[in-house]
Design a protein around this motif. Structure first.
Motif, PDB file in Angstrom:
ATOM      1  N   ALA A   1       0.833  -1.200   0.000  1.00  0.00           N
ATOM      2  CA  ALA A   1       0.000   0.000   0.000  1.00  0.00           C
ATOM      3  C   ALA A   1       0.867   1.249   0.000  1.00  0.00           C
ATOM      4  O   ALA A   1       1.978   1.256   0.552  1.00  0.00           O
ATOM      5  CB  ALA A   1      -0.924   0.016   1.227  1.00  0.00           C
ATOM      6  N   VAL A   2       0.342   2.289  -0.618  1.00  0.00           N
ATOM      7  CA  VAL A   2       1.016   3.589  -0.658  1.00  0.00           C
ATOM      8  C   VAL A   2      -0.029   4.668  -0.450  1.00  0.00           C
ATOM      9  O   VAL A   2      -1.106   4.626  -1.054  1.00  0.00           O
ATOM     10  CB  VAL A   2       1.735   3.811  -2.001  1.00  0.00           C
ATOM     11  N   SER A   3       0.303   5.638   0.407  1.00  0.00           N
ATOM     12  CA  SER A   3      -0.604   6.755   0.670  1.00  0.00           C
ATOM     13  C   SER A   3       0.093   8.064   0.308  1.00  0.00           C
ATOM     14  O   SER A   3       1.232   8.309   0.717  1.00  0.00           O
ATOM     15  CB  SER A   3      -1.004   6.771   2.152  1.00  0.00           C
TER      16      SER A   3
ATOM     17  N   ALA B   1      -5.842  -8.296  -6.033  1.00  0.00           N
ATOM     18  CA  ALA B   1      -7.072  -7.588  -5.692  1.00  0.00           C
ATOM     19  C   ALA B   1      -6.690  -6.197  -5.202  1.00  0.00           C
ATOM     20  O   ALA B   1      -5.719  -6.050  -4.446  1.00  0.00           O
ATOM     21  CB  ALA B   1      -7.851  -8.339  -4.621  1.00  0.00           C
ATOM     22  N   TRP B   2      -7.449  -5.178  -5.631  1.00  0.00           N
ATOM     23  CA  TRP B   2      -7.055  -3.794  -5.391  1.00  0.00           C
ATOM     24  C   TRP B   2      -8.219  -2.930  -4.905  1.00  0.00           C
ATOM     25  O   TRP B   2      -9.363  -3.186  -5.225  1.00  0.00           O
ATOM     26  CB  TRP B   2      -6.554  -3.149  -6.685  1.00  0.00           C
ATOM     27  N   PHE B   3      -7.852  -1.917  -4.164  1.00  0.00           N
ATOM     28  CA  PHE B   3      -8.737  -0.761  -4.003  1.00  0.00           C
ATOM     29  C   PHE B   3      -7.850   0.478  -3.955  1.00  0.00           C
ATOM     30  O   PHE B   3      -6.960   0.592  -3.112  1.00  0.00           O
ATOM     31  CB  PHE B   3      -9.597  -0.827  -2.743  1.00  0.00           C
TER      32      PHE B   3
ATOM     33  N   SER C   1      -3.551   3.644  -2.341  1.00  0.00           N
ATOM     34  CA  SER C   1      -3.733   2.463  -3.177  1.00  0.00           C
ATOM     35  C   SER C   1      -3.305   1.233  -2.392  1.00  0.00           C
ATOM     36  O   SER C   1      -2.190   1.180  -1.869  1.00  0.00           O
ATOM     37  CB  SER C   1      -2.913   2.578  -4.465  1.00  0.00           C
ATOM     38  N   VAL C   2      -4.204   0.257  -2.295  1.00  0.00           N
ATOM     39  CA  VAL C   2      -3.933  -0.979  -1.561  1.00  0.00           C
ATOM     40  C   VAL C   2      -4.032  -2.150  -2.530  1.00  0.00           C
ATOM     41  O   VAL C   2      -5.025  -2.282  -3.252  1.00  0.00           O
ATOM     42  CB  VAL C   2      -4.932  -1.182  -0.407  1.00  0.00           C
TER      43      VAL C   2
END
Length: 762
Positions: free
Chosen positions: A370-372, A612-614, A624-625
């Motif tokens: 994940a990146v924020s 699988a993404w969100f 983005s995860v």
């Protein structure tokens, strides 16, 4: 008789008689000793030896040059810091060379007071101490004896620690030359930066952190005096491990340093009387690479090396590696400690705590990344690379070997709106354009089939459906056709403009399913550009880099506009529907922590459930995860079916969206709304049915709505279309079903698309 004989006769006559042999022998002995040890000969020999020594020294002075510093003395480590300046990690040799100007003047003088009070006046060599050292070395007593700061620096930086006469002579010569060629400040800086202070700390900066958790520039005089006292016996004088004797000795040494400062008039006597011994902090292990730290450090290193090449500091990545390995860099990341901790907590709570490889083998194969990113500045404020860097070295946040799946669909829509693309019938593509959502519908290009007919997830037929609903439900057949309508080369170009790596990406219809590789970092940048109204956002992990010998500048994270604001805002408005009416509704819309926060985002699940993404965003934060199926034994991509105890497929609206929501809503400072500039509505569903003459096999067309375009997402409690004004009437009835009793489509909200019967997108 001759004169000589007469003189001898007189001498014999003037003395008492004695046995001839005894008298002759004694006189002869005394005469021989006098001949061997006359004062003239002793003095002459002494001066001869002095001249010989002076000559030898002159020769040595002429032939010995100041050498290059030894590699070990120049070795430094790299320091990594959070955005608030606190230390995240140290890597390599624990030394950070600092300019003398960064060390307070009073602290500089503590070292002079401790080691060499005449430093500012002498020629760099202590003759008495050096002579004593040479005699002790020759007699086997060791290298005892005083040395100046200059001599100690020469020994540390230019020579070795061996105890020989030859090394000592070199030390003297180089010290004299160095004192003539370099300033006292240069020598003092070298001395305090190369000395060993204990606790694995080389140099004053590392020592300041090791003993007092401050930078060298923030040391007090009392603290400086302790560090200066340490140099005499670092292990014995370390307060944390010293016995009673050691503590007594170091305090005596500390007092000695400060008293010398008073004597030299570098410290006021009244100030000196008020000083208390500064007890150092307990030793703390240097931050290691465990957990997320290793991923962050590795990603920062890679960013810095790329900048070396881009800035021309290094010719290629190999040379960039060598430059970084030399050390001496202080690298401050944009990582926010609070958000980083929150992201790690969210992954643990929503995913890793539910994985049990003992119960399900597949659970061992699930990797998360994940990146924020701050949507306005482009700063990477948090990153999750995997369960533990020392256990899984691949950084899941930056890896780009898994398909982003349907998180790519917004890129297709962005290209369509930005380029004012039209359907095959010449109808402009907007949020409420009608497409045929039949599963496996052949994609058409100018009346001919292009040989691509993708199925929808679980092979669901949707019939005529708006672009908005197609995004909500992630309908593959719609976006495959849209890609051809826009033109796949144009879609690929816009993808690159938004921030995806498009080198080698083929402009083929299959790409509409997100079949290329992408990383969470990459997708966070794409969505950040959408959130930033079309101005390019390149996620920036590194905030700043400091080094004493070179300057490294990073480009601005926010660049020029790459798509129109209307296009970016339209996509954002459409993506609010995915959260409120689509594949992310269960995990995000109904989350009790949401508190009315407006959210846009998109789910994605790749073919065979290998990823699988969100990826979603608020006006302030883009995250983005991704979940990736990776065989724990051989690293190959594998499906994740039933991982974590789910009934069937690991969907983007499941674990990824849950992680996203737990993190995002947990770090929100306040509820915010999107500021959108679009005439295409915000997650608006049409209120009129499609034309009765249009059949699923016909070319898609657009049916206008009877409602004015709006710019806000619907309230959590309502499925009615949102408007830019507060609703005039609270909905009292549930949303319509997919078809009315008469069978005509009404485009209401279907059942939960995350349920198995509705499925998830590819």
């Amino acid at each position: 008789m001759g004169r000589a004989e007469e003189r001898r006769a007189r001498q014999r006559g003037g003395h008492r008689g004695a046995p001839a042999g005894h008298r002759s022998s004694g006189a002869a002995g005394r005469t021989g000793i006098r001949r061997l040890f006359t004062w003239k000969k002793i003095i002459g020999t002494f001066f001869g030896l002095c001249l010989l020594g002076m000559g030898a020294f002159i020769v040595l002075y002429m032939v010995i040059d100041i050498p290059e510093g030894n590699a070990e003395a120049e070795s430094q480590g790299n320091v990594y810091k959070y955005s608030d300046g606190s230390v995240m990690a140290r890597r390599g040799f624990n030394r950070e060379i600092v300019d003398l100007a960064r060390v307070p003047k009073d602290v500089q003088r503590t070292f002079v007071a401790a080691e060499n009070k005449t430093f500012y006046k002498d020629s760099g060599v202590d003759i008495k101490g050096t002579a004593r050292g040479l005699l002790n070395t020759l007699s086997g007593k060791g290298a005892q004896g005083g040395s100046t700061i200059t001599q100690q620096y020469v020994k540390n930086y230019y020579l070795t620690q061996e105890q020989t006469v030859t090394r000592k002579m070199k030390e003297v010569v180089i010290s004299l030359k160095l004192d003539r060629e370099k300033s006292k400040d240069y020598i003092l800086a070298g001395y305090i930066n190369t000395s060993y202070y204990g606790r694995g700390a080389y140099g004053i900066q590392a020592a300041a952190q090791a003993y007092y958790r401050v930078d060298a520039e923030d040391l007090t005089v009392e603290q400086g005096a302790y560090l200066a006292a340490l140099l005499q016996a670092p292990s014995q004088y370390d307060w944390a491990v010293a016995g009673e004797t050691g503590k007594k000795l170091v305090q005596e040494r500390w007092n000695y340093v400060l008293d010398n400062m008073v004597e030299q008039k570098w410290l006021d006597a009244a100030d000196r009387r008020g000083m208390e011994f500064p007890v150092p902090k307990a030793p703390k292990a240097a931050p290691g690479m465990e957990g997320q730290t290793g991923y962050l450090v590795e990603a920062a290193d890679n960013a810095l090396k790329r900048q070396f090449v881009d800035q021309g500091i290094a010719e290629d990545m190999k040379q960039a590696d060598a430059l970084l390995d030399v050390g001496g860099y202080t690298i401050t990341l944009n990582i926010d400690k609070k958000k980083q901790a929150a992201l790690e907590k969210a992954v643990k709570a929503k995913l890793t705590s539910k994985l049990d490889p003992d119960q399900r083998d597949v659970d061992a194969d699930v990797q998360a990344g994940a990146v924020s990113v701050d949507a306005k500045t482009g700063e990477v404020v948090a990153m999750y690379g995997g369960v533990d860097y020392v256990k899984h070295f691949t950084n899941n946040a930056t890896r780009d070997d898994y398909q982003p799946a349907s998180t790519f669909k917004p890129v297709i829509l962005a290209a369509a709106v930005d380029q004012a693309a039209e359907t095959q019938d010449g109808v402009p593509i907007t949020a409420d354009t009608i497409y045929d959502g039949t599963s496996k519908r052949p994609v058409m290009d100018g009346g001919r089939k292009v040989g691509f007919a993708p199925p929808n997830e679980d092979d669901v037929d949707y019939g005529d459906i708006t672009v908005q609903e197609a995004m909500n439900k992630s309908v593959n057949s719609v976006f495959a056709q849209m890609g051809i309508d826009v033109g796949m080369p144009e879609v690929v170009k816009v993808a690159g403009d938004l921030g995806m790596e498009t080198e080698g990406m083929e402009a083929v219809p299959a790409q509409t399913l997100g079949s290329m590789g992408a990383s969470p970092l990459e997708m966070a940048g794409v969505y950040a550009t959408l959130a930033n109204h079309g101005e390019k956002v390149t996620p920036a992990l590194v905030k700043s880099v400091e080094h004493k010998d070179r300057s490294v500048e990073f480009p601005e994270a926010v660049g020029d506009r790459v798509i129109s604001r209307a296009a970016a805002d339209t996509v954002t408005s459409v993506l609010t529907g995915v959260v409120d009416d689509g594949t992310a509704r269960r995990s995000v819309r109904e989350n009790p922590l949401r508190d009315g926060q407006q959210v846009a985002g998109k789910t994605g699940t790749s073919d065979n459930n290998k990823s699988a993404w969100f990826t979603g965003f608020t006006p302030e934060l883009v995250t983005s995860v991704g979940l990736f199926g990776e065989d724990a034994k051989n690293g190959k991509q594998v499906p994740m079916y039933e991982a974590g105890g789910v009934d069937y497929r690991v969907n983007g609206g499941g674990f990824p969206a849950e992680i996203w929501a737990a993190y995002t809503f947990g770090v929100m400072d306040e509820v915010s709304r999107f500021d959108l500039d679009t005439d295409q509505g915000a997650a608006v569903r049409p209120t009129r049915t499609p034309s009765a003459t249009q059949t699923p096999s016909q070319t898609p067309s657009r049916e206008p709505t009877t409602e004015a375009p709006t710019t806000e997402a619907p309230p959590e409690t309502s499925s009615a279309p949102p408007t830019s004004e507060p609703p005039t009437q609270t909905p009292t009835s549930p949303p319509p079903t997919n078809t009315s009793p008469s069978g005509s489509p009404t485009f209401g909200i279907p059942g939960d698309p995350d349920d198995p019967q509705f499925g998830e997108d590819r």
